[in-house]
Design a protein around this motif. Structure first.
Motif, PDB file in Angstrom:
ATOM      1  N   ASP A   1       0.981  -1.204  -0.232  1.00  0.00           N
ATOM      2  CA  ASP A   1       0.127  -0.118   0.064  1.00  0.00           C
ATOM      3  C   ASP A   1       0.822   1.332   0.039  1.00  0.00           C
TER       4      ASP A   1
ATOM      5  N   VAL B   1      -9.135   4.743  -2.255  1.00  0.00           N
ATOM      6  CA  VAL B   1      -8.508   3.806  -2.489  1.00  0.00           C
ATOM      7  C   VAL B   1      -8.221   3.411  -3.949  1.00  0.00           C
ATOM      8  N   TYR B   2      -7.341   3.178  -4.621  1.00  0.00           N
ATOM      9  CA  TYR B   2      -7.253   2.768  -6.056  1.00  0.00           C
ATOM     10  C   TYR B   2      -6.350   1.484  -5.871  1.00  0.00           C
ATOM     11  N   THR B   3      -6.753   0.467  -6.544  1.00  0.00           N
ATOM     12  CA  THR B   3      -5.994  -0.701  -6.751  1.00  0.00           C
ATOM     13  C   THR B   3      -5.234  -0.947  -8.154  1.00  0.00           C
TER      14      THR B   3
ATOM     15  N   THR C   1      -3.415   4.669  -1.269  1.00  0.00           N
ATOM     16  CA  THR C   1      -4.530   5.386  -0.453  1.00  0.00           C
ATOM     17  C   THR C   1      -4.220   6.572  -0.428  1.00  0.00           C
TER      18      THR C   1
ATOM     19  N   THR D   1      -1.770  -0.968  -3.927  1.00  0.00           N
ATOM     20  CA  THR D   1      -3.030   0.078  -3.667  1.00  0.00           C
ATOM     21  C   THR D   1      -2.407   1.557  -3.317  1.00  0.00           C
TER      22      THR D   1
END
Ligand SMILES: *[C@@H]1O[C@H](CO)[C@@H](O)[C@H](O)[C@H]1NC(C)=O
Ligand SMILES: *[C@@H]1O[C@H](CO)[C@@H](O)[C@H](O)[C@H]1NC(C)=O
Ligand SMILES: [Cu+2]
Length: 140
Positions: A18, A93-95, A45, A43
């Motif tokens: 992350d 949050v982007y994966t 964040t 991810t």
């Protein structure tokens, strides 16, 4: 056998990283850090710590500012407006789903934040650098 399968299933999650990005640190028009190198499955964040901003993908060059609602794809993102005016420290949050470069900016104030340098790059390349994206945003 069951435990081995379970262990293998857990490995990708264990390796994913992350990346924390602060939006508006010290009440500035900024993403900190302003660029991240990330792998598929990682991810990002984003946390807004001041005012009211967005993280929204846009084009590398041309009409960079403001980023369009929904963001520029494929595999782009748009947090929408996230306000910390109430002190709630909103997050988005982007994966990561590909290894392509992605360029993002804040869409607040009809692109004024973007043109002021409120810009971010995911996996920039030697051809599409963060510095050039920032220059393109400032000139757009
Ligand atoms: C933010 O403010 C803190 C303390 O006020 C300072 O130490 C830090 O260098 C500042 N960071 C930036 C990026 O302005
Ligand atoms: C955040 O900014 C957007 C766009 O300017 C605005 O529509 C919205 O009302 C703002 N949110 C807050 C809580 O002020
Ligand atoms: Cu902003």
């Amino acid at each position: 056998m069951f435990y081995k399968a379970l262990l293998l299933a857990l490995i990708p999650a264990a390796l994913a990283v992350d990346h924390a990005i602060t939006i508006g640190l010290n009440n500035t028009l900024s993403f900190t850090p302003d660029q991240v190198v990330a792998a598929i499955g990682d991810t990002l964040t984003f946390t807004v710590v001041a005012r009211n901003h967005s993280t929204t993908t846009t084009t590398f060059s041309g009409a960079v500012c403001p980023p369009p609602p929904g963001g520029v794809g494929p595999n782009g993102w748009d947090s929408g407006f996230l306000s910390d005016l109430d002190g709630s420290l909103p997050q988005f949050v982007y994966t990561v789903v590909d290894t392509e470069p992605h360029f993002a900016a804040c869409m607040q104030a009809a692109g004024a934040h973007c043109r002021a340098g409120m810009t971010f790059a995911l996996n920039p390349t030697a051809e599409q650098t963060y510095a050039q994206f920032l220059a393109n945003a400032e000139a757009s």
